[in-house]
Design a protein around this motif. Structure first.
Motif, PDB file in Angstrom:
ATOM      1  N   GLN A 204       0.824  -1.202   0.000  1.00 51.78           N
ATOM      2  CA  GLN A 204       0.000   0.000   0.000  1.00 51.78           C
ATOM      3  C   GLN A 204       0.862   1.257   0.000  1.00 51.78           C
ATOM      4  O   GLN A 204       1.966   1.269   0.555  1.00 51.78           O
ATOM      5  CB  GLN A 204      -0.901   0.012   1.229  1.00 51.78           C
ATOM      6  N   GLN A 205       0.350   2.300  -0.643  1.00 49.68           N
ATOM      7  CA  GLN A 205       0.939   3.627  -0.525  1.00 49.68           C
ATOM      8  C   GLN A 205      -0.186   4.611  -0.211  1.00 49.68           C
ATOM      9  O   GLN A 205      -1.306   4.465  -0.709  1.00 49.68           O
ATOM     10  CB  GLN A 205       1.652   4.089  -1.801  1.00 49.68           C
ATOM     11  N   TYR A 206       0.120   5.617   0.596  1.00 50.27           N
ATOM     12  CA  TYR A 206      -0.831   6.678   0.895  1.00 50.27           C
ATOM     13  C   TYR A 206      -0.214   8.002   0.469  1.00 50.27           C
ATOM     14  O   TYR A 206       0.945   8.285   0.761  1.00 50.27           O
ATOM     15  CB  TYR A 206      -1.207   6.664   2.377  1.00 50.27           C
ATOM     16  N   TRP A 207      -1.022   8.790  -0.231  1.00 46.16           N
ATOM     17  CA  TRP A 207      -0.532   9.990  -0.906  1.00 46.16           C
ATOM     18  C   TRP A 207      -1.283  11.233  -0.445  1.00 46.16           C
ATOM     19  O   TRP A 207      -2.495  11.189  -0.227  1.00 46.16           O
ATOM     20  CB  TRP A 207      -0.719   9.847  -2.414  1.00 46.16           C
ATOM     21  N   LEU A 208      -0.551  12.335  -0.327  1.00 43.54           N
ATOM     22  CA  LEU A 208      -1.128  13.669  -0.212  1.00 43.54           C
ATOM     23  C   LEU A 208      -0.934  14.339  -1.565  1.00 43.54           C
ATOM     24  O   LEU A 208       0.195  14.586  -1.984  1.00 43.54           O
ATOM     25  CB  LEU A 208      -0.448  14.475   0.889  1.00 43.54           C
ATOM     26  N   SER A 209      -2.042  14.615  -2.250  1.00 44.71           N
ATOM     27  CA  SER A 209      -1.995  15.137  -3.613  1.00 44.71           C
ATOM     28  C   SER A 209      -2.418  16.605  -3.602  1.00 44.71           C
ATOM     29  O   SER A 209      -3.550  16.934  -3.235  1.00 44.71           O
ATOM     30  CB  SER A 209      -2.919  14.317  -4.511  1.00 44.71           C
ATOM     31  N   VAL A 210      -1.512  17.495  -3.988  1.00 44.34           N
ATOM     32  CA  VAL A 210      -1.735  18.940  -3.928  1.00 44.34           C
ATOM     33  C   VAL A 210      -2.072  19.472  -5.322  1.00 44.34           C
ATOM     34  O   VAL A 210      -1.326  19.230  -6.277  1.00 44.34           O
ATOM     35  CB  VAL A 210      -0.484  19.664  -3.387  1.00 44.34           C
ATOM     36  N   ASN A 211      -3.168  20.193  -5.425  1.00 50.99           N
ATOM     37  CA  ASN A 211      -3.540  20.803  -6.694  1.00 50.99           C
ATOM     38  C   ASN A 211      -2.715  22.078  -6.891  1.00 50.99           C
ATOM     39  O   ASN A 211      -2.820  23.024  -6.116  1.00 50.99           O
ATOM     40  CB  ASN A 211      -5.029  21.131  -6.725  1.00 50.99           C
ATOM     41  N   LEU A 228       0.554  17.542  -7.674  1.00 51.72           N
ATOM     42  CA  LEU A 228       1.835  16.963  -7.276  1.00 51.72           C
ATOM     43  C   LEU A 228       1.595  16.194  -5.985  1.00 51.72           C
ATOM     44  O   LEU A 228       1.063  16.750  -5.018  1.00 51.72           O
ATOM     45  CB  LEU A 228       2.897  18.036  -7.069  1.00 51.72           C
ATOM     46  N   ALA A 229       1.976  14.917  -5.969  1.00 48.01           N
ATOM     47  CA  ALA A 229       1.647  14.044  -4.839  1.00 48.01           C
ATOM     48  C   ALA A 229       2.903  13.579  -4.115  1.00 48.01           C
ATOM     49  O   ALA A 229       3.901  13.216  -4.737  1.00 48.01           O
ATOM     50  CB  ALA A 229       0.850  12.838  -5.321  1.00 48.01           C
ATOM     51  N   PRO A 266       3.819  13.139 -10.071  1.00 46.28           N
ATOM     52  CA  PRO A 266       2.707  13.941 -10.580  1.00 46.28           C
ATOM     53  C   PRO A 266       1.402  13.165 -10.431  1.00 46.28           C
ATOM     54  O   PRO A 266       1.388  11.939 -10.371  1.00 46.28           O
ATOM     55  CB  PRO A 266       3.069  14.162 -12.053  1.00 46.28           C
ATOM     56  N   ASP A 267       0.314  13.913 -10.373  1.00 47.10           N
ATOM     57  CA  ASP A 267      -0.996  13.298 -10.213  1.00 47.10           C
ATOM     58  C   ASP A 267      -2.012  14.148 -10.981  1.00 47.10           C
ATOM     59  O   ASP A 267      -1.683  15.229 -11.473  1.00 47.10           O
ATOM     60  CB  ASP A 267      -1.365  13.216  -8.725  1.00 47.10           C
ATOM     61  N   PRO A 293      -1.456   5.911 -11.719  1.00 47.66           N
ATOM     62  CA  PRO A 293      -0.057   5.543 -11.983  1.00 47.66           C
ATOM     63  C   PRO A 293       0.654   6.622 -12.788  1.00 47.66           C
ATOM     64  O   PRO A 293       0.127   7.140 -13.771  1.00 47.66           O
ATOM     65  CB  PRO A 293      -0.184   4.241 -12.787  1.00 47.66           C
ATOM     66  N   ALA A 294       1.851   6.973 -12.346  1.00 49.49           N
ATOM     67  CA  ALA A 294       2.636   8.026 -12.995  1.00 49.49           C
ATOM     68  C   ALA A 294       4.095   7.841 -12.597  1.00 49.49           C
ATOM     69  O   ALA A 294       4.404   7.152 -11.620  1.00 49.49           O
ATOM     70  CB  ALA A 294       2.139   9.412 -12.575  1.00 49.49           C
TER      71      ALA A 294
END
Length: 315
Positions: A204-211, A228-229, A266-267, A293-294
């Motif tokens: 598992q991975q947990y991400w904070l994705s910022v717009n 950007l995550a 990137p996200d 996926p990126a």
């Protein structure tokens, strides 16, 4: 038991999101058409309230019957050091996404912005808190203060941003990859891919994705969907606190080193692509719990920096 609880939480989230039209943010709000005047849609609202109450009641009754059969006096336990804190990030991410799903469902019903934020967030916290109380009466587990803090943090991240900024500048995402570890302890880490997605913290991975368009002073031509995550995971874990002695098929002892992993990638926030119709946004929004996926850059203390062209490698 924790993985079954997570499965129920994710099912609850899926039901929420599959009925909510995801709105592009923070694009200018279009004028309200005569057909969509503001106000509560009674049919939708009654359906949402009744559906939520039925789901909450039935789910908890099933949990109590199937997974909480052996009751003991209420007690707590400290699992804050287990699984390199991956479980805590899972709680926060689930609470965040459930809060957002509840909010979107309320807005779809015509409830005003502030009431939708509070109602959606409190529904998520109520559901997660009830499960924690059940754990407190469960043999072999216990009420976890760390889990509750993570639940509140996830809810607070959604609520704080929606109340303060009117949008979600930072979103929480989940990612998964297959690993080599489940065959060594399949009952704990999962036998099937579906079980491993919930039980194998190595995958598992947990991400904070910022717009970026919401966080930085960019021009109007900048893609508003680009994020950007920053991600986090762990590897080498076949036990909660530490790894037990493990042997391969030939009887040789196998040792795994436990370490943390940090990612930058990137996200995309597909709900901000205004070219999609509202119905298509709703459909795509159901997948926004998952990190797209990126290419990514990883750092860990064992292998240093590594670049991954698309998917993370199996470890």
């Amino acid at each position: 038991m924790k993985w079954q609880i997570r499965a129920v939480s994710l099912l609850f989230l899926a039901i929420f999101l599959s009925n909510v039209p995801t709105q592009a943010q923070p694009l200018p709000v279009a004028p309200v058409s005569p057909v969509e005047q503001p106000g509560i849609n009674q049919g939708r609202f009654i359906g949402v309230v009744a559906g939520t109450a039925v789901f909450y009641t039935v789910t908890l009754l099933l949990l109590r019957k199937q997974w909480y059969k052996k009751r003991v006096p209420f007690h707590s336990f400290n699992d804050n050091r287990e699984w390199l804190q991956m479980d805590k990030l899972g709680h926060a991410t689930t609470a965040y996404c459930m809060s957002r799903g509840g909010y979107e469902l309320m807005r779809w019903s015509g409830v005003n912005e502030r009431a939708s934020i509070i109602t959606g967030s409190l529904l998520a916290l109520l559901f997660q808190s009830t499960l924690e109380v059940y754990d407190g009466y469960s043999e072999g587990w216990g009420f976890s203060k760390g889990d509750m803090i993570a639940n509140v943090a996830g809810m607070g991240l959604f609520m704080g941003q929606q109340l303060g900024a009117g949008q979600q500048v930072v979103t929480m995402r989940y990612g998964f990859r297959k690993t080599i570890f489940p065959p060594y302890r399949p009952n704990l880490l999962g036998k099937t891919t579906g079980q491993q997605m919930l039980k194998d913290y190595n995958g598992q991975q947990y991400w904070l994705s910022v717009n970026l368009a919401s966080a930085l002073p960019v021009g109007p031509s900048f893609p508003r969907w680009l994020n950007l995550a920053a991600g986090y995971s762990g590897s080498g874990m076949i036990g909660g606190h530490q790894n037990p002695k493990t042997f391969d098929a030939a009887g040789n002892e196998v040792k795994f080193e436990r370490y943390r992993q940090f990612f930058l990638s990137p996200d995309a926030d597909l709900s901000r692509i205004d070219a999609f119709s509202p119905s298509l946004q709703r459909f795509i929004g159901t997948a926004q719990f998952f990190k797209i996926p990126a290419p990514s850059l990883e750092y860990n203390r064992v292998k240093g920096f590594r670049f991954h062209p698309l998917l993370l490698p199996k470890e």
